[in-house]
Design an enzyme around this catalytic site. Structure first.
Site, short mmCIF file in Angstrom:
data_model
loop_
_atom_site.label_atom_id
_atom_site.label_comp_id
_atom_site.label_asym_id
_atom_site.label_seq_id
_atom_site.Cartn_x
_atom_site.Cartn_y
_atom_site.Cartn_z
N THR A 155 4.25 -5.94 4.26
CA THR A 155 4.39 -7.06 3.32
C THR A 155 5.49 -7.98 3.86
OG1 THR A 155 3.98 -5.44 1.58
CG2 THR A 155 4.73 -7.62 0.90
N ASP A 201 12.36 2.85 3.86
CA ASP A 201 11.30 2.84 4.88
C ASP A 201 11.85 2.44 6.25
OD1 ASP A 201 11.68 0.18 4.03
OD2 ASP A 201 9.55 -0.33 4.09
N THR A 252 -6.77 -27.13 10.05
CA THR A 252 -5.71 -26.63 9.15
C THR A 252 -5.66 -25.10 9.13
OG1 THR A 252 -6.00 -28.61 7.81
CG2 THR A 252 -4.84 -26.77 6.77
N ARG A 291 0.83 -1.21 0.00
CA ARG A 291 0.00 0.00 0.00
C ARG A 291 0.86 1.26 0.00
NH1 ARG A 291 -3.91 -0.39 5.03
NH2 ARG A 291 -1.89 -0.58 6.08
N1 LIG Z 1 -6.87 -2.52 3.90
C1 LIG Z 1 -5.76 -3.26 3.85
N2 LIG Z 1 -5.21 -3.56 2.66
C2 LIG Z 1 -4.09 -4.31 2.60
N3 LIG Z 1 -3.46 -4.79 3.69
C3 LIG Z 1 -3.97 -4.52 4.90
C4 LIG Z 1 -5.13 -3.73 5.04
N4 LIG Z 1 -5.39 -3.60 6.36
C5 LIG Z 1 -4.42 -4.27 7.01
N5 LIG Z 1 -3.58 -4.86 6.14
C6 LIG Z 1 -2.41 -5.66 6.54
O1 LIG Z 1 -1.30 -4.81 6.38
C7 LIG Z 1 -0.28 -5.43 5.63
C8 LIG Z 1 0.37 -4.38 4.77
O2 LIG Z 1 0.88 -3.40 5.66
P1 LIG Z 1 1.61 -2.12 5.14
O3 LIG Z 1 2.28 -1.53 6.34
O4 LIG Z 1 0.70 -1.23 4.38
O5 LIG Z 1 2.67 -2.79 4.15
P2 LIG Z 1 3.67 -2.20 3.07
O6 LIG Z 1 4.39 -1.04 3.74
O7 LIG Z 1 4.56 -3.35 2.77
O8 LIG Z 1 2.89 -1.74 1.88
C9 LIG Z 1 -0.96 -6.53 4.84
O9 LIG Z 1 -0.08 -7.60 4.64
C10 LIG Z 1 -2.12 -6.92 5.75
O10 LIG Z 1 -1.66 -7.86 6.70
C1 LIG Z 2 12.48 -5.06 3.60
C2 LIG Z 2 11.52 -4.33 2.66
C3 LIG Z 2 11.15 -5.24 1.50
C4 LIG Z 2 10.25 -3.97 3.46
O1 LIG Z 2 9.27 -3.48 2.57
P1 LIG Z 2 7.70 -3.38 2.96
O2 LIG Z 2 7.32 -4.63 3.68
O3 LIG Z 2 7.59 -2.18 3.88
O4 LIG Z 2 6.96 -3.16 1.69
C5 LIG Z 2 12.18 -3.00 2.16
O5 LIG Z 2 12.58 -2.21 3.25
C6 LIG Z 2 13.36 -3.23 1.25
O6 LIG Z 2 13.21 -3.49 0.08
N1 LIG Z 2 14.60 -3.14 1.81
C7 LIG Z 2 15.85 -3.23 1.05
C8 LIG Z 2 16.77 -4.26 1.63
C9 LIG Z 2 17.21 -4.00 3.07
O7 LIG Z 2 16.59 -3.22 3.81
O8 LIG Z 2 18.23 -4.61 3.47
K LIG Z 3 7.73 -3.65 6.31
#
Ligand SMILES: Nc1ncnc2c1ncn2[C@@H]1O[C@H](COP(=O)(O)OP(=O)(O)O)[C@@H](O)[C@H]1O
Ligand SMILES: CC(C)(COP(=O)(O)O)[C@@H](O)C(=O)NCCC(=O)O
Ligand SMILES: [K+]
Length: 242
Positions: free
Chosen positions: A122, A99, A172, A11
């Site tokens: 993620t 990030d 499961t 997101r």
């Molecule tokens: N509305 C939503 N859409 C997608 N993911 C959500 C939502 N609400 C909660 N989540 C959870 O948040 C996670 C994504 O968190 P987020 O911090 O946005 O990730 P990223 O920074 O990787 O994009 C998803 O894997 C899911 O577990």
């Molecule tokens: C570890 C991550 C994939 C996390 O990404 P996110 O789950 O926030 O989408 C991102 O910070 C990334 O691509 N890092 C580069 C490699 C590192 O931090 O070592």
């Molecule tokens: K993360």
């Protein structure tokens, strides 16, 4: 007024600040990226756009395109060797996800003692920030959803299940959800052992998947929503003061 953007792999989180005040905050799916243009246009006092992006160049380009109408190009923050009182001890500081870096800067501003900075998105990242401000290192593991997806995609008998967390699962779906969640909580608790003896040690827990982890953690922690955006606010205010 500044628009802050945290583009993750699932997101795009955004926030708008004016001085110390938060004017708005939200999250978009990647497919909804065009809405960023409307959000920016709805804030006529907007002067800057500051963000992190770990979702690749196509997402960066889509964000820039969405914001073209307001005539402000996003400034992307990257990990560096030192900033806002934090020293990056990664072998190659630029390799650290932007990030993660910005979350560490946000954590430093919130908590002066030793700290475990967790971003459950993620991927789940668990990073050690010393009281000195040194980022000493951290781990990356698949987030709970990604773990569940890996099981569903690589086994004959396991579905992408919506189970419940229970201590001793007897079906499961519950077994999958409980296993993946224990892996998340276990990784966090094991990393915390490295700082548990230090005065004031605390875990700061952020990310979209943070809520389901809260009830499991047997360590001192605080939920901090959108820690990356909070770190971006620290960076943007420091730039403005310079
Ligand atoms: N509305 C939503 N859409 C997608 N993911 C959500 C939502 N609400 C909660 N989540 C959870 O948040 C996670 C994504 O968190 P987020 O911090 O946005 O990730 P990223 O920074 O990787 O994009 C998803 O894997 C899911 O577990
Ligand atoms: C570890 C991550 C994939 C996390 O990404 P996110 O789950 O926030 O989408 C991102 O910070 C990334 O691509 N890092 C580069 C490699 C590192 O931090 O070592
Ligand atoms: K993360």
């Amino acid at each position: 007024m500044i628009l802050l953007i945290d583009a993750g792999n699932t997101r795009i989180k955004w926030g708008v600040i004016r001085g110390e005040a938060w004017i708005g905050e939200g999250a978009l799916a990647h497919a909804e990226v065009a809405a960023l243009g409307d959000i920016a246009a709805a804030h006529p006092g907007l002067r800057r756009i500051v963000g992190t992006n770990v979702a690749g160049p196509a997402v960066a380009a889509a964000i820039a395109a969405a914001l073209r109408g307001v005539g402000i190009a996003p400034q992307w923050v990257h990990a560096s060797a030192e900033r806002c009182g934090v020293r990056n001890r990664y072998d190659n500081p630029a390799q650290l996800g932007a990030d993660r870096w910005v979350a560490l800067l946000g954590a430093r501003a919130l908590h002066g003692a030793a700290c475990l900075v967790v971003n459950a998105g993620t991927a789940t990242t668990v990073d050690i920030l010393a009281a000195s401000g040194d980022f000493d290192g951290g781990i990356i593991l698949p987030g709970e959803d990604l773990m569940r997806r890996a099981l569903a995609g690589n086994t004959a008998q396991l579905p992408f299940a919506e189970g419940c967390y229970v201590g001793a699962p007897r079906n499961t779906a519950d077994a999958i959800v409980s296993g993946c969640r224990n892996a998340q909580a276990g990784a966090i608790e094991r990393m915390f052992r490295q700082i548990a003896h230090l005065p004031g040690a605390r875990c700061l827990l952020s990310g979209g998947a943070a809520p389901q982890l809260e009830e499991l953690l047997g360590i001192p922690f605080s939920r901090v929503d959108n820690l990356v955006l909070k770190g971006l606010a620290v960076v943007a205010r420091e730039d403005a003061a310079a």
